[in-house]
Write an enzyme that holds these catalytic residues in place. Structure first.
Site, PDB file in Angstrom:
ATOM      1  N   GLY A 150       0.842  -1.194   0.000  1.00  0.00           N
ATOM      2  CA  GLY A 150       0.000   0.000   0.000  1.00  0.00           C
ATOM      3  C   GLY A 150       0.876   1.243   0.000  1.00  0.00           C
ATOM      4  O   GLY A 150       2.074   1.172   0.287  1.00  0.00           O
ATOM      5  N   LEU A 151       0.240   2.359  -0.317  1.00  0.00           N
ATOM      6  CA  LEU A 151       0.959   3.636  -0.371  1.00  0.00           C
ATOM      7  C   LEU A 151       1.587   3.981   0.976  1.00  0.00           C
ATOM      8  O   LEU A 151       1.150   3.492   2.018  1.00  0.00           O
ATOM      9  CB  LEU A 151      -0.026   4.757  -0.741  1.00  0.00           C
ATOM     10  CG  LEU A 151      -0.625   4.738  -2.150  1.00  0.00           C
ATOM     11  CD1 LEU A 151      -1.762   5.756  -2.236  1.00  0.00           C
ATOM     12  CD2 LEU A 151       0.447   5.010  -3.200  1.00  0.00           C
ATOM     13  N   SER A 152       2.571   4.851   0.945  1.00  0.00           N
ATOM     14  CA  SER A 152       3.118   5.393   2.187  1.00  0.00           C
ATOM     15  C   SER A 152       1.989   6.097   2.945  1.00  0.00           C
ATOM     16  O   SER A 152       1.233   6.867   2.360  1.00  0.00           O
ATOM     17  CB  SER A 152       4.233   6.396   1.858  1.00  0.00           C
ATOM     18  OG  SER A 152       4.709   6.987   3.047  1.00  0.00           O
ATOM     19  N   GLY A 153       1.844   5.786   4.206  1.00  0.00           N
ATOM     20  CA  GLY A 153       0.793   6.404   5.011  1.00  0.00           C
ATOM     21  C   GLY A 153      -0.552   5.711   4.909  1.00  0.00           C
ATOM     22  O   GLY A 153      -1.537   6.152   5.503  1.00  0.00           O
TER      23      GLY A 153
ATOM     24  N   GLY B 106      -1.273   2.807   6.118  1.00  0.00           N
ATOM     25  CA  GLY B 106      -1.558   2.159   7.399  1.00  0.00           C
ATOM     26  C   GLY B 106      -0.917   0.799   7.591  1.00  0.00           C
ATOM     27  O   GLY B 106      -1.230   0.083   8.540  1.00  0.00           O
ATOM     28  N   LYS B 107       0.012   0.450   6.721  1.00  0.00           N
ATOM     29  CA  LYS B 107       0.656  -0.873   6.801  1.00  0.00           C
ATOM     30  C   LYS B 107       1.306  -1.112   8.166  1.00  0.00           C
ATOM     31  O   LYS B 107       1.045  -2.127   8.817  1.00  0.00           O
ATOM     32  CB  LYS B 107       1.722  -1.019   5.689  1.00  0.00           C
ATOM     33  CG  LYS B 107       1.188  -0.833   4.285  1.00  0.00           C
ATOM     34  CD  LYS B 107       2.297  -0.970   3.253  1.00  0.00           C
ATOM     35  CE  LYS B 107       3.402   0.070   3.348  1.00  0.00           C
ATOM     36  NZ  LYS B 107       2.976   1.465   3.141  1.00  0.00           N
TER      37      LYS B 107
ATOM     38  N   SER C 158       6.049  -2.038  -1.578  1.00  0.00           N
ATOM     39  CA  SER C 158       6.025  -3.012  -2.686  1.00  0.00           C
ATOM     40  C   SER C 158       5.110  -2.572  -3.836  1.00  0.00           C
ATOM     41  O   SER C 158       4.068  -3.186  -4.071  1.00  0.00           O
ATOM     42  CB  SER C 158       5.701  -4.444  -2.248  1.00  0.00           C
ATOM     43  OG  SER C 158       5.085  -4.551  -1.025  1.00  0.00           O
TER      44      SER C 158
HETATM   45  N1  LIG Z   1      -7.877   2.348   9.642  1.00  0.00           N
HETATM   46  C1  LIG Z   1      -6.605   2.732   9.743  1.00  0.00           C
HETATM   47  N2  LIG Z   1      -5.626   1.815   9.571  1.00  0.00           N
HETATM   48  C2  LIG Z   1      -4.328   2.177   9.674  1.00  0.00           C
HETATM   49  N3  LIG Z   1      -3.893   3.419   9.940  1.00  0.00           N
HETATM   50  C3  LIG Z   1      -4.828   4.376  10.111  1.00  0.00           C
HETATM   51  C4  LIG Z   1      -6.214   4.079  10.026  1.00  0.00           C
HETATM   52  N4  LIG Z   1      -6.886   5.215  10.240  1.00  0.00           N
HETATM   53  C5  LIG Z   1      -5.986   6.168  10.449  1.00  0.00           C
HETATM   54  N5  LIG Z   1      -4.733   5.691  10.403  1.00  0.00           N
HETATM   55  C6  LIG Z   1      -3.503   6.470  10.588  1.00  0.00           C
HETATM   56  O1  LIG Z   1      -2.806   6.503   9.338  1.00  0.00           O
HETATM   57  C7  LIG Z   1      -1.400   6.508   9.562  1.00  0.00           C
HETATM   58  C8  LIG Z   1      -0.783   5.337   8.826  1.00  0.00           C
HETATM   59  O2  LIG Z   1       0.624   5.398   8.960  1.00  0.00           O
HETATM   60  P1  LIG Z   1       1.550   4.121   8.814  1.00  0.00           P
HETATM   61  O3  LIG Z   1       0.946   2.959   9.525  1.00  0.00           O
HETATM   62  O4  LIG Z   1       2.918   4.533   9.216  1.00  0.00           O
HETATM   63  O5  LIG Z   1       1.475   3.870   7.239  1.00  0.00           O
HETATM   64  P2  LIG Z   1       2.483   3.042   6.305  1.00  0.00           P
HETATM   65  O6  LIG Z   1       3.256   2.090   7.168  1.00  0.00           O
HETATM   66  O7  LIG Z   1       1.584   2.368   5.333  1.00  0.00           O
HETATM   67  O8  LIG Z   1       3.352   4.062   5.644  1.00  0.00           O
HETATM   68  C9  LIG Z   1      -1.178   6.455  11.054  1.00  0.00           C
HETATM   69  O9  LIG Z   1      -0.983   7.749  11.539  1.00  0.00           O
HETATM   70  C10 LIG Z   1      -2.502   5.871  11.567  1.00  0.00           C
HETATM   71  O10 LIG Z   1      -2.781   6.269  12.880  1.00  0.00           O
HETATM   72 MG   LIG Z   2       5.334   1.872   7.426  1.00  0.00          MG
END
Ligand SMILES: Nc1ncnc2c1ncn2[C@@H]1O[C@H](COP(=O)(O)OP(=O)(O)O)[C@@H](O)[C@H]1O
Ligand SMILES: [Mg+2]
Length: 181
Positions: free
Chosen positions: A12-15, A17-18, A86
């Site tokens: 998934g995209l950056s941000g 929620g992975k 990925s």
């Molecule tokens: N349903 C959700 N699932 C995952 N993250 C969420 C959700 N709703 C809001 N968020 C917020 O979105 C952000 C996701 O960041 P992050 O997990 O670091 O993403 P990634 O690892 O994909 O880059 C966090 O600040 C998280 O609190």
């Molecule tokens: Mg991450």
């Protein structure tokens, strides 16, 4: 008896929620008494793939190395969770091809939502042209078409995504259904 290992391959995209969802899952699996290892993209890039950048070739090598480690772990009964962007479907397919119990988890969230969250402040920089090859802005993200699990992080809470993933894993017979006490 050894438990069945598997790999949960987040994309998934950056941000999107992975990492958030993966970390919650780690706790849940530990509570179940399972061995679990998280290969988080950011952490992996600080050690296992410190030598790599963000060209397509380097991104592919990054994914290949993560897949190799996930394969070794999951064939020994461990739950391996990978959480790297990925972005390329071909690289994800290659990982799928070499890992026995491979479960792709697509964390979907519109780019706009990820930009608004801008967890690490990177989208602002990328949109200002300060980061070349930033996925979703100046680099491709190929949306998965065959993910076993899709969670929409803009439509549910992290905990809801976790519950959904655990239910799907039980359906896929990779987790035993919990027996009521
Ligand atoms: N349903 C959700 N699932 C995952 N993250 C969420 C959700 N709703 C809001 N968020 C917020 O979105 C952000 C996701 O960041 P992050 O997990 O670091 O993403 P990634 O690892 O994909 O880059 C966090 O600040 C998280 O609190
Ligand atoms: Mg991450």
């Amino acid at each position: 008896v050894q438990e069945t290992g598997f790999t949960l391959w987040f994309t998934g995209l950056s941000g999107s929620g992975k990492s958030t969802i993966a970390n919650l899952l780690v706790k849940r699996f530990e509570e179940m008494g399972r061995y679990v290892e998280l290969l988080d993209g950011d952490e992996v890039r600080l050690n296992l793939t410190k030598d790599l950048g963000f060209s397509k070739e380097d991104r592919d090598t990054n994914i290949n190395r993560i897949a190799f480690v996930a394969k070794l772990l999951s064939r020994n009964g461990v739950i391996a969770i990978t959480a790297a962007i990925s972005p390329y479907s071909e690289a994800r397919q290659r990982a799928r091809g070499q890992i026995e119990n491979f479960v792709e988890v697509y964390v979907s969230a519109p780019l706009k939502v990820c930009i608004d969250r801008d967890v690490k402040g990177l989208y602002a920089k990328a949109l200002a042209g300060e980061i070349p090859n930033f996925t979703g802005v100046s680099d491709p993200y190929e949306v998965p078409t065959d993910a076993e699990i899709v969670v929409a992080s803009h439509e549910q809470t992290p905990d809801e995504s976790v519950e959904f993933i655990l239910r799907r894993l039980a359906e896929l017979e990779l987790l035993r259904e919990r027996v009521a006490a």
